[in-house]
Scaffold this motif. Structure first.
Motif, short mmCIF file in Angstrom:
data_model
loop_
_atom_site.label_atom_id
_atom_site.label_comp_id
_atom_site.label_asym_id
_atom_site.label_seq_id
_atom_site.Cartn_x
_atom_site.Cartn_y
_atom_site.Cartn_z
N SER A 180 0.81 -1.21 0.00
CA SER A 180 0.00 0.00 0.00
C SER A 180 0.84 1.26 0.00
O SER A 180 0.40 2.29 -0.48
N VAL A 181 2.06 1.20 0.55
CA VAL A 181 2.91 2.37 0.57
C VAL A 181 3.22 2.84 -0.85
O VAL A 181 3.45 4.01 -1.09
N ARG A 182 3.18 1.93 -1.81
CA ARG A 182 3.38 2.35 -3.20
C ARG A 182 2.37 3.43 -3.57
O ARG A 182 2.70 4.40 -4.22
N LEU A 192 -5.25 -10.78 1.44
CA LEU A 192 -5.60 -10.55 0.04
C LEU A 192 -5.63 -9.05 -0.19
O LEU A 192 -6.34 -8.32 0.52
N SER A 193 -4.86 -8.56 -1.14
CA SER A 193 -4.77 -7.13 -1.40
C SER A 193 -5.17 -6.84 -2.83
O SER A 193 -4.67 -7.47 -3.77
N PHE A 214 -6.23 6.63 -6.77
CA PHE A 214 -5.70 5.31 -6.44
C PHE A 214 -6.44 4.75 -5.22
O PHE A 214 -6.68 5.46 -4.24
N HIS A 215 -6.79 3.47 -5.30
CA HIS A 215 -7.40 2.80 -4.15
C HIS A 215 -6.80 1.41 -3.99
O HIS A 215 -6.63 0.67 -4.97
N SER A 216 -6.47 1.07 -2.76
CA SER A 216 -6.07 -0.31 -2.44
C SER A 216 -6.81 -0.72 -1.18
O SER A 216 -7.15 0.10 -0.33
N ASP A 238 -5.45 -0.09 4.56
CA ASP A 238 -4.39 -1.03 4.92
C ASP A 238 -4.76 -1.77 6.20
O ASP A 238 -5.09 -1.14 7.21
N GLU A 239 -4.72 -3.08 6.16
CA GLU A 239 -5.11 -3.88 7.32
C GLU A 239 -4.16 -3.69 8.49
O GLU A 239 -4.59 -3.62 9.65
#
Length: 263
Positions: free
Chosen positions: A13-15, A228-229, A252-254, A56-57
Motif C-alpha cells: 500500500s505504501v506504493r 488478500l490485497s 488510487f485505491h487499495s 491497509d489492514e
C-alpha cells in the motif's frame, strides 16, 4: 480474525501513498537555489493531482493513506517556493501547504522539492456523504488557481459480491468483487495474496468486466490465513483547470482483506 503481518505487507500500500499521495519530486535542477514565486509566476507550470485511498489492514491510519494532493511541476531554473500569502482550500476547507524549494534529501544538494498542498480527508465521512465534485482553489494577492474534478469526492471500495463475507475463501473457487462507486471503471485491477508470516506476495490472475473483478483461489494455495490485497487506479474527470498550464493526475485505491483459505 487476527493476522500478524510482516512489514513487507505494508509496502504494497505504501506504493500508493508514496507515488500518488506525497507527490514529492526531487529533480536535479536549480543548483540548490530557491526563488519565492507568486501563483502568477507559476502559471506556466502543470498541476498534478492525486487522490490516495489506502485501506491497509496493518496500519489503517497510516499518514497519507486518505489524502488529496495537488503539486506543481519542477522545471529548470531556481526551485520554486510558495509566497507567504498563498492559501489553498478543498471544497472550502483549508489544505496544508508545503512551500517547496531546494532540498538536500538523500544527499542531493541540487534537488528541488515540489510546491504543493494536501488535504487529509475522513474516509468514514466521505463514505456516508453523497458523491460530489472536488474543488481545489489556490490564491494569493493577484492570482487564482482552480481545479474541479467531477464526482471525485467519494470513498472507493472493493465490495464482495458473493453470499456472506470474504473472510473464508475456498481453493479452486472463483469470487467476484465490485469497485464502488459503480459509475467508475478502474483498471487494470491488481490482486496479490500473502500467507500469514510470509515475505513474498504472490500475484493472482484476475479477470475484469467494467468494475467487476473475478479471481480464483489456486488449488495450490496453502490452507492458512492470508492477506488478500486489491488495488487499482483511474484518471479523474477534470471539469475546470484555471490558472495553470494543465491539470492531470489519478485516483488510487487499495484494500486489504484478511482471509482464511479453506478446502
Amino acid at each position: 480474525m487476527s493476522l500478524p503481518l510482516s512489514s513487507s505487507l505494508s509496502r504494497w500500500s505504501v506504493r500508493g501513498i508514496g507515488a500518488l499521495g506525497a507527490l514529492v519530486s526531487l529533480a536535479g535542477c536549480g543548483g540548490g537555489e530557491t526563488k519565492v514565486m507568486s501563483l502568477a509566476e507559476l502559471s506556466g507550470r502543470s498541476l498534478t493531482y492525486a487522490l490516495t485511498d489506502v485501506d491497509d489492514e496493518e496500519t489503517p491510519d497510516a499518514q497519507g493513506a486518505h489524502r488529496f494532493t495537488v503539486s506543481y511541476s519542477v522545471e529548470d531554473g531556481p526551485c520554486s517556493r510558495f509566497a507567504d500569502d498563498v492559501t489553498a482550500t478543498l471544497n472550502g476547507q483549508p489544505m496544508t501547504l508545503v512551500p517547496g524549494g531546494a532540498s538536500d534529501v538523500g544527499g542531493r544538494g541540487d534537488a528541488c522539492e515540489n510546491s504543493r498542498a494536501y488535504f487529509n480527508y475522513d474516509p468514514g465521512a466521505w463514505g456516508r456523504e453523497p458523491v460530489g465534485d472536488i474543488t481545489v482553489q489556490l490564491q494569493d494577492a493577484t492570482h487564482t488557481v482552480r481545479l474541479v474534478l467531477q464526482n471525485a469526492k467519494a470513498k472507493r471500495s472493493f465490495t464482495f459480491q458473493e453470499e456472506g463475507t470474504p473472510d473464508k475463501l475456498r481453493v479452486g473457487q472463483t469470487y467476484a468483487f465490485l469497485w464502488e462507486p459503480a459509475t467508475e471503471v478502474p483498471g487494470p485491477v491488481s490482486v496479490m495474496i500473502m500467507r500469514e508470516g510470509g515475505r513474498a506476495p504472490g500475484t493472482l490472475t484476475a479477470t475484469q468486466e467494467g468494475g467487476k473483478v473475478s479471481l480464483t483461489i489456486p488449488t495450490t494455495t496453502p490452507q492458512a490465513n492470508h492477506l488478500l490485497s486489491m488495488e487499482a487506479s483511474l484518471a479523474g474527470i477534470v471539469r475546470e483547470c484555471v490558472g495553470v498550464a494543465s491539470c492531470d493526475g489519478s485516483i488510487f485505491h487499495s484494500q486489504d482483506f484478511v482471509i482464511a483459505v479453506v478446502p
